[in-house]
Design a protein around this motif. Structure first.
Motif, PDB file in Angstrom:
ATOM      1  N   THR A 170       0.861  -1.181   0.000  1.00  0.00           N
ATOM      2  CA  THR A 170       0.000   0.000   0.000  1.00  0.00           C
ATOM      3  C   THR A 170       0.897   1.230   0.000  1.00  0.00           C
ATOM      4  O   THR A 170       1.838   1.316   0.779  1.00  0.00           O
ATOM      5  CB  THR A 170      -0.865   0.021   1.268  1.00  0.00           C
ATOM      6  N   LYS A 171       0.596   2.168  -0.901  1.00  0.00           N
ATOM      7  CA  LYS A 171       1.483   3.323  -1.018  1.00  0.00           C
ATOM      8  C   LYS A 171       0.760   4.601  -0.598  1.00  0.00           C
ATOM      9  O   LYS A 171      -0.408   4.799  -0.929  1.00  0.00           O
ATOM     10  CB  LYS A 171       1.972   3.465  -2.469  1.00  0.00           C
ATOM     11  N   VAL A 172       1.497   5.427   0.117  1.00  0.00           N
ATOM     12  CA  VAL A 172       0.924   6.694   0.576  1.00  0.00           C
ATOM     13  C   VAL A 172       1.852   7.823   0.162  1.00  0.00           C
ATOM     14  O   VAL A 172       3.065   7.708   0.279  1.00  0.00           O
ATOM     15  CB  VAL A 172       0.739   6.670   2.107  1.00  0.00           C
ATOM     16  N   LEU A 173       1.268   8.882  -0.362  1.00  0.00           N
ATOM     17  CA  LEU A 173       2.067  10.065  -0.702  1.00  0.00           C
ATOM     18  C   LEU A 173       2.043  11.016   0.482  1.00  0.00           C
ATOM     19  O   LEU A 173       0.982  11.361   0.991  1.00  0.00           O
ATOM     20  CB  LEU A 173       1.479  10.756  -1.937  1.00  0.00           C
ATOM     21  N   LEU A 174       3.227  11.380   0.944  1.00  0.00           N
ATOM     22  CA  LEU A 174       3.325  12.296   2.069  1.00  0.00           C
ATOM     23  C   LEU A 174       3.667  13.679   1.525  1.00  0.00           C
ATOM     24  O   LEU A 174       4.742  13.893   0.976  1.00  0.00           O
ATOM     25  CB  LEU A 174       4.409  11.802   3.026  1.00  0.00           C
ATOM     26  N   LEU A 197       3.886   0.124   9.919  1.00  0.00           N
ATOM     27  CA  LEU A 197       2.576  -0.448   9.588  1.00  0.00           C
ATOM     28  C   LEU A 197       2.593  -1.105   8.206  1.00  0.00           C
ATOM     29  O   LEU A 197       1.560  -1.506   7.680  1.00  0.00           O
ATOM     30  CB  LEU A 197       1.500   0.642   9.601  1.00  0.00           C
ATOM     31  N   GLY A 198       3.767  -1.169   7.589  1.00  0.00           N
ATOM     32  CA  GLY A 198       3.886  -1.826   6.289  1.00  0.00           C
ATOM     33  C   GLY A 198       3.446  -0.973   5.124  1.00  0.00           C
ATOM     34  O   GLY A 198       2.936  -1.468   4.119  1.00  0.00           O
ATOM     35  N   ILE A 199       3.636   0.333   5.233  1.00  0.00           N
ATOM     36  CA  ILE A 199       3.231   1.231   4.151  1.00  0.00           C
ATOM     37  C   ILE A 199       4.476   1.727   3.418  1.00  0.00           C
ATOM     38  O   ILE A 199       5.497   2.025   4.048  1.00  0.00           O
ATOM     39  CB  ILE A 199       2.493   2.457   4.729  1.00  0.00           C
ATOM     40  N   GLU A 200       4.398   1.803   2.098  1.00  0.00           N
ATOM     41  CA  GLU A 200       5.483   2.424   1.339  1.00  0.00           C
ATOM     42  C   GLU A 200       5.213   3.926   1.282  1.00  0.00           C
ATOM     43  O   GLU A 200       4.164   4.343   0.803  1.00  0.00           O
ATOM     44  CB  GLU A 200       5.504   1.841  -0.073  1.00  0.00           C
ATOM     45  N   VAL A 201       6.162   4.710   1.798  1.00  0.00           N
ATOM     46  CA  VAL A 201       5.945   6.156   1.845  1.00  0.00           C
ATOM     47  C   VAL A 201       6.665   6.833   0.684  1.00  0.00           C
ATOM     48  O   VAL A 201       7.861   6.651   0.493  1.00  0.00           O
ATOM     49  CB  VAL A 201       6.453   6.755   3.168  1.00  0.00           C
ATOM     50  N   ILE A 202       5.911   7.587  -0.097  1.00  0.00           N
ATOM     51  CA  ILE A 202       6.524   8.363  -1.174  1.00  0.00           C
ATOM     52  C   ILE A 202       6.467   9.818  -0.760  1.00  0.00           C
ATOM     53  O   ILE A 202       5.411  10.328  -0.379  1.00  0.00           O
ATOM     54  CB  ILE A 202       5.755   8.149  -2.491  1.00  0.00           C
ATOM     55  N   MET A 203       7.619  10.480  -0.835  1.00  0.00           N
ATOM     56  CA  MET A 203       7.636  11.854  -0.344  1.00  0.00           C
ATOM     57  C   MET A 203       7.463  12.855  -1.478  1.00  0.00           C
ATOM     58  O   MET A 203       7.914  12.623  -2.598  1.00  0.00           O
ATOM     59  CB  MET A 203       8.919  12.098   0.411  1.00  0.00           C
ATOM     60  N   SER A 204       6.824  13.962  -1.157  1.00  0.00           N
ATOM     61  CA  SER A 204       6.486  14.911  -2.217  1.00  0.00           C
ATOM     62  C   SER A 204       7.719  15.622  -2.766  1.00  0.00           C
ATOM     63  O   SER A 204       7.672  16.217  -3.823  1.00  0.00           O
ATOM     64  CB  SER A 204       5.490  15.942  -1.704  1.00  0.00           C
ATOM     65  N   ASP A 205       8.853  15.562  -2.042  1.00  0.00           N
ATOM     66  CA  ASP A 205      10.025  16.235  -2.591  1.00  0.00           C
ATOM     67  C   ASP A 205      10.953  15.242  -3.303  1.00  0.00           C
ATOM     68  O   ASP A 205      12.079  15.569  -3.623  1.00  0.00           O
ATOM     69  CB  ASP A 205      10.777  17.001  -1.514  1.00  0.00           C
ATOM     70  N   ALA A 216       1.852  21.806 -11.088  1.00  0.00           N
ATOM     71  CA  ALA A 216       0.975  22.344 -10.043  1.00  0.00           C
ATOM     72  C   ALA A 216      -0.159  23.170 -10.626  1.00  0.00           C
ATOM     73  O   ALA A 216      -1.219  23.288 -10.028  1.00  0.00           O
ATOM     74  CB  ALA A 216       1.783  23.191  -9.077  1.00  0.00           C
ATOM     75  N   SER A 217       0.051  23.724 -11.828  1.00  0.00           N
ATOM     76  CA  SER A 217      -0.968  24.630 -12.364  1.00  0.00           C
ATOM     77  C   SER A 217      -2.270  23.897 -12.688  1.00  0.00           C
ATOM     78  O   SER A 217      -3.309  24.517 -12.788  1.00  0.00           O
ATOM     79  CB  SER A 217      -0.437  25.332 -13.601  1.00  0.00           C
ATOM     80  N   SER A 218      -2.209  22.562 -12.825  1.00  0.00           N
ATOM     81  CA  SER A 218      -3.461  21.850 -13.096  1.00  0.00           C
ATOM     82  C   SER A 218      -4.367  21.854 -11.876  1.00  0.00           C
ATOM     83  O   SER A 218      -5.583  21.792 -11.990  1.00  0.00           O
ATOM     84  CB  SER A 218      -3.167  20.419 -13.529  1.00  0.00           C
ATOM     85  N   LEU A 219      -3.774  21.922 -10.680  1.00  0.00           N
ATOM     86  CA  LEU A 219      -4.590  21.979  -9.469  1.00  0.00           C
ATOM     87  C   LEU A 219      -4.919  23.420  -9.093  1.00  0.00           C
ATOM     88  O   LEU A 219      -6.012  23.720  -8.653  1.00  0.00           O
ATOM     89  CB  LEU A 219      -3.844  21.323  -8.313  1.00  0.00           C
ATOM     90  N   GLU A 230       5.870  23.012  -5.776  1.00  0.00           N
ATOM     91  CA  GLU A 230       6.638  21.787  -5.959  1.00  0.00           C
ATOM     92  C   GLU A 230       6.020  20.624  -5.201  1.00  0.00           C
ATOM     93  O   GLU A 230       6.086  19.483  -5.636  1.00  0.00           O
ATOM     94  CB  GLU A 230       8.085  22.018  -5.521  1.00  0.00           C
ATOM     95  N   ALA A 231       5.397  20.931  -4.053  1.00  0.00           N
ATOM     96  CA  ALA A 231       4.806  19.845  -3.267  1.00  0.00           C
ATOM     97  C   ALA A 231       3.529  19.324  -3.905  1.00  0.00           C
ATOM     98  O   ALA A 231       3.368  18.112  -4.083  1.00  0.00           O
ATOM     99  CB  ALA A 231       4.537  20.328  -1.845  1.00  0.00           C
ATOM    100  N   ILE A 232       2.619  20.212  -4.299  1.00  0.00           N
ATOM    101  CA  ILE A 232       1.333  19.702  -4.776  1.00  0.00           C
ATOM    102  C   ILE A 232       1.407  19.233  -6.225  1.00  0.00           C
ATOM    103  O   ILE A 232       0.554  18.475  -6.675  1.00  0.00           O
ATOM    104  CB  ILE A 232       0.175  20.712  -4.588  1.00  0.00           C
ATOM    105  N   GLY A 233       2.453  19.658  -6.948  1.00  0.00           N
ATOM    106  CA  GLY A 233       2.606  19.175  -8.314  1.00  0.00           C
ATOM    107  C   GLY A 233       2.825  17.672  -8.375  1.00  0.00           C
ATOM    108  O   GLY A 233       2.518  17.033  -9.383  1.00  0.00           O
ATOM    109  N   THR A 234       3.329  17.117  -7.275  1.00  0.00           N
ATOM    110  CA  THR A 234       3.591  15.678  -7.231  1.00  0.00           C
ATOM    111  C   THR A 234       2.325  14.860  -7.430  1.00  0.00           C
ATOM    112  O   THR A 234       2.368  13.767  -7.981  1.00  0.00           O
ATOM    113  CB  THR A 234       4.189  15.315  -5.862  1.00  0.00           C
ATOM    114  N   ILE A 235       1.212  15.395  -6.962  1.00  0.00           N
ATOM    115  CA  ILE A 235      -0.043  14.632  -7.012  1.00  0.00           C
ATOM    116  C   ILE A 235      -0.331  14.186  -8.435  1.00  0.00           C
ATOM    117  O   ILE A 235      -0.771  13.057  -8.671  1.00  0.00           O
ATOM    118  CB  ILE A 235      -1.211  15.495  -6.475  1.00  0.00           C
ATOM    119  N   ASP A 236      -0.041  15.083  -9.387  1.00  0.00           N
ATOM    120  CA  ASP A 236      -0.342  14.768 -10.774  1.00  0.00           C
ATOM    121  C   ASP A 236       0.462  13.575 -11.289  1.00  0.00           C
ATOM    122  O   ASP A 236      -0.032  12.794 -12.094  1.00  0.00           O
ATOM    123  CB  ASP A 236      -0.036  16.004 -11.631  1.00  0.00           C
ATOM    124  N   ILE A 237       1.708  13.457 -10.825  1.00  0.00           N
ATOM    125  CA  ILE A 237       2.564  12.366 -11.305  1.00  0.00           C
ATOM    126  C   ILE A 237       2.101  11.022 -10.764  1.00  0.00           C
ATOM    127  O   ILE A 237       2.032  10.036 -11.487  1.00  0.00           O
ATOM    128  CB  ILE A 237       4.025  12.606 -10.878  1.00  0.00           C
TER     129      ILE A 237
END
Lengths: 304, 352
Positions: A170-174, A197-205, A216-219, A230-237
């Motif tokens: 299970t992957k979570v974006l931090l 807890l067995g989660i794969e953490v992906i960091m926004s940076d 980021a401009s899409s959001l 730079e942080a919220i642009g990650t969501i798109d990827i």
């Protein structure tokens, strides 16, 4: 002559520019002292000097400066205003130098980045070299060397993040500012909790800032805070590869208070908003993270 | 914001054919509305403006014009737009400043969208009159502030000010505006005051919205006038629009032993003003801001350092939506007692 000792506080900008700084000063033949990862004593020190309404990250920063104040010749404190009109920073970065200069009686090595008024990165570093009595050409060479090294590190980081995206866990974006995510006291303790807890953490940076900045401009088309972009642009990827998002904010972060609220209203993924003020125990946060993980794991099972 | 809705109304009325709905004065209902839909730790002006917008929509507005600026203020409009569209209202937002610059072409198109007869030159003409109006208003305001509370017949200043604003909103060329200004200026000077030779003087510095919106600072200035304190305040709309660009660098230079750079929004200006007020031997300084205003938080340690150096009393206020009025009154009273006692003590010292 002894080598100059330069102190770098391990907080705020350190996490954005550490490779650049460390390699630059190494190439200029200076000694570097980096303050230790945040601990209770440093936070206590920071709280002593800080104003009570300052954000937690700034309080921690002051703690680090206070640790370094008698241990080095210069303390490196940059002022980063903007990288152009649409890439501004939080006002704390603008006033960092003046705040420290007024609170502490220390020698500060300072540079100013303000693209709107023609002060770019390389001229800033040359000026810094001048203060250290280095030749102009040496500073330029050192800067180029350092920026190549920093780019390499960045590429490594990106590869690592994409590698993580492929895992079956299970992957979570931090999402958060890098100075919160990598801080031993704030982000690292939460990452540790998630990983246990067995989660794969992906960091926004963990992605290329140039790329996320544009995405980021899409959001949010009119957002002009560089680090938030730079942080919220990650969501798109990573949108299609992750199971949930955790927003990590230090109380009371100025840009985050608006940006995060906007993002909450636009995303469809499950999210958790963690606002951290001066914490002594993680128990409350532990409970929230556990229940969040339960939710996303159940959701994942339902879909499968 | 205070009385400034009058020039704005005036401008819109003249350049657009549409009906202008004046935003209702801020009340506790506005704050409640704003508070309900805002994020938790956003700065207070966001909550106030959101509440005002929601109330205006209730009154039937369908287009909202927002200004923008430095720090977080420039980003308000996007989130407010989102919040309002999530609430199910279909409203056209026009933002004057985005990412720190004004896009005239886009603005022109937006205006055309509201009113197809919009004329650019006519717009400029009335913009000029409005700018002048703001300037005169601020000049009169300045005079009132230093005399309020000393008048022989209580309330005569506020009454005359109301008359003046009404007269201002009826002018239609710059000359008649100027003549009206001169006329009312004379009348203001005629109002008899019994000001002591050396009244207590207090300077107010701080974040721009809280300083200019009387409801946001719980009518701090009127409260001070009750104690016969002369008030000095710098921030006004005219300063923000026309003088800031020139002055900001001067303030940084003036306070160069404390600051080296601009610190975002009005922080560096306030530090310069603080030093100026201290050097002019004011009896006290009141620093007000909305809670979580990041630039001012950065300025606070420096301001308190300056005040310590010059030995001038400083009172810090941080206003939020639920600060009770009584607590503020008590603090002002205590502050007044303190600066009055200090003044008497100093006079005694000088007599000997």
């Amino acid at each position: 002559m002894d080598k100059l000792k330069i102190g770098i506080p391990r907080a705020l900008n350190y996490y954005h520019y550490k490779d650049l700084w460390i390699n630059f000063f190494k190439a200029l033949d200076c000694d570097i002292i980096i303050s230790p990862p945040t601990n209770k004593a440093i936070i206590k020190d920071g709280l002593k000097y800080a104003n009570d309404e300052m954000c937690l990250s700034l309080k921690i920063y002051l703690g680090h400066v206070s640790y370094l104040k008698d241990r080095c010749d210069y303390i490196l404190i940059p002022r980063i205003d903007n990288y152009g009109l649409s890439d501004q920073t939080c006002t704390n970065f603008l006033s960092l130098f003046d705040i420290v200069n007024n609170i502490f009686n220390v020698k500060i090595l300072n540079y100013n980045i303000d693209y709107c008024h023609g002060e770019n990165e390389i001229s800033a570093f040359i000026n810094m070299g001048k203060v250290l009595h280095k030749k102009r050409w040496d500073s330029i060479k050192a800067y180029q060397f350092a920026s190549v090294k920093a780019n390499k590190e960045c590429k490594k980081k990106v590869l690592n993040s994409f590698h993580k995206l492929k895992s079956d866990q299970t992957k979570v974006l931090l999402i958060g500012h890098s100075y919160n995510l990598h801080d031993a006291y704030l982000g690292q303790s939460i990452i540790y909790l998630l990983e246990s807890l067995g989660i794969e953490v992906i960091m926004s940076d963990g992605f290329d800032p140039k790329m996320t900045n544009k995405l980021a401009s899409s959001l949010s088309p009119s957002l002009y805070f560089k680090y938030s972009k730079e942080a919220i642009g990650t969501i798109d990827i990573v949108r299609n590869n992750i199971d949930g998002i955790i927003f990590l904010t230090a109380f009371p972060c100025g840009p985050d208070s608006l940006v995060n609220e906007l993002v909450f209203r636009k995303i469809t993924l499950p999210y958790l908003n963690l606002v951290i003020d001066d914490i002594d125990s993680l128990t409350g946060i532990e409970t929230r993270i556990e229940s969040f993980v339960d939710i996303i794991e159940q959701k994942k099972q339902l879909i499968n | 914001m205070g009385n400034y809705f009058i020039p704005v109304n005036y401008l819109l009325k003249h350049i657009l054919k549409t009906e202008v709905i004046p935003s209702p004065p801020i009340s506790s209902k506005t704050i409640e509305l704003g508070n309900k839909y805002s994020p938790d730790f956003v700065c207070t002006p966001f909550k106030f403006t959101l509440g005002t917008i929601l109330e205006a929509i209730e009154n039937g507005a369908d287009t909202i014009i927002q200004a923008g600026g430095g720090c977080r203020y420039g980003y308000y409009h996007e989130l407010q737009e989102q919040i309002i569209s999530d609430l199910g209202h279909n409203i056209l937002f026009i933002n004057l400043v985005s990412q720190g610059k004004t896009d005239l072409k886009k603005l022109y198109h937006d205006m055309k969208q509201i009113d197809s007869d919009f004329n650019f030159l006519k717009g400029l003409y009335y913009l000029y009159i409005t700018a002048k109006m703001v300037k005169y208003m601020d000049k009169i305001d300045h005079y009132i502030r230093s005399n309020l509370g000393f008048e022989e017949k209580e309330g005569s200043f506020t009454q005359l000010q109301k008359q003046m604003l009404e007269a201002f909103s009826k002018v239609n060329n710059p000359l008649s505006l100027y003549l009206k200004y001169l006329k009312y200026k004379k009348q203001f000077k005629k109002i008899k005051t019994n000001k002591p030779l050396k009244p207590l003087k207090v300077g107010i510095i701080g974040e721009l919205y809280t300083i200019m919106e009387p409801f946001a600072n719980y009518e701090l200035e009127k409260e001070l006038a009750k104690y016969n304190i002369e008030v000095k305040r710098y921030t006004n709309v005219h300063y923000l629009l026309f003088e800031k660009k020139k002055q900001a660098q001067k303030y940084v230079k003036y306070a160069k032993e404390y600051i080296k750079y601009k610190m975002g929004a009005d922080a560096a200006d306030n530090i310069g003003r603080c030093k100026y007020l201290c050097e002019k031997k004011y009896d006290g300084i009141i620093h007000i801001k909305s809670s979580f205003c990041t630039p001012e938080i950065g300025a606070m340690p420096i301001i308190s350092k300056i005040c310590r150096y010059y030995d001038v009393p400083l009172l810090n206020f941080s206003f939020d939506t639920n600060t009770s009025e009584v607590g503020i009154k008590t603090r002002i009273e205590a502050f007044y007692d303190m600066i009055e006692m200090r003044k008497k003590y100093e006079e005694l010292l000088h007599r000997d």
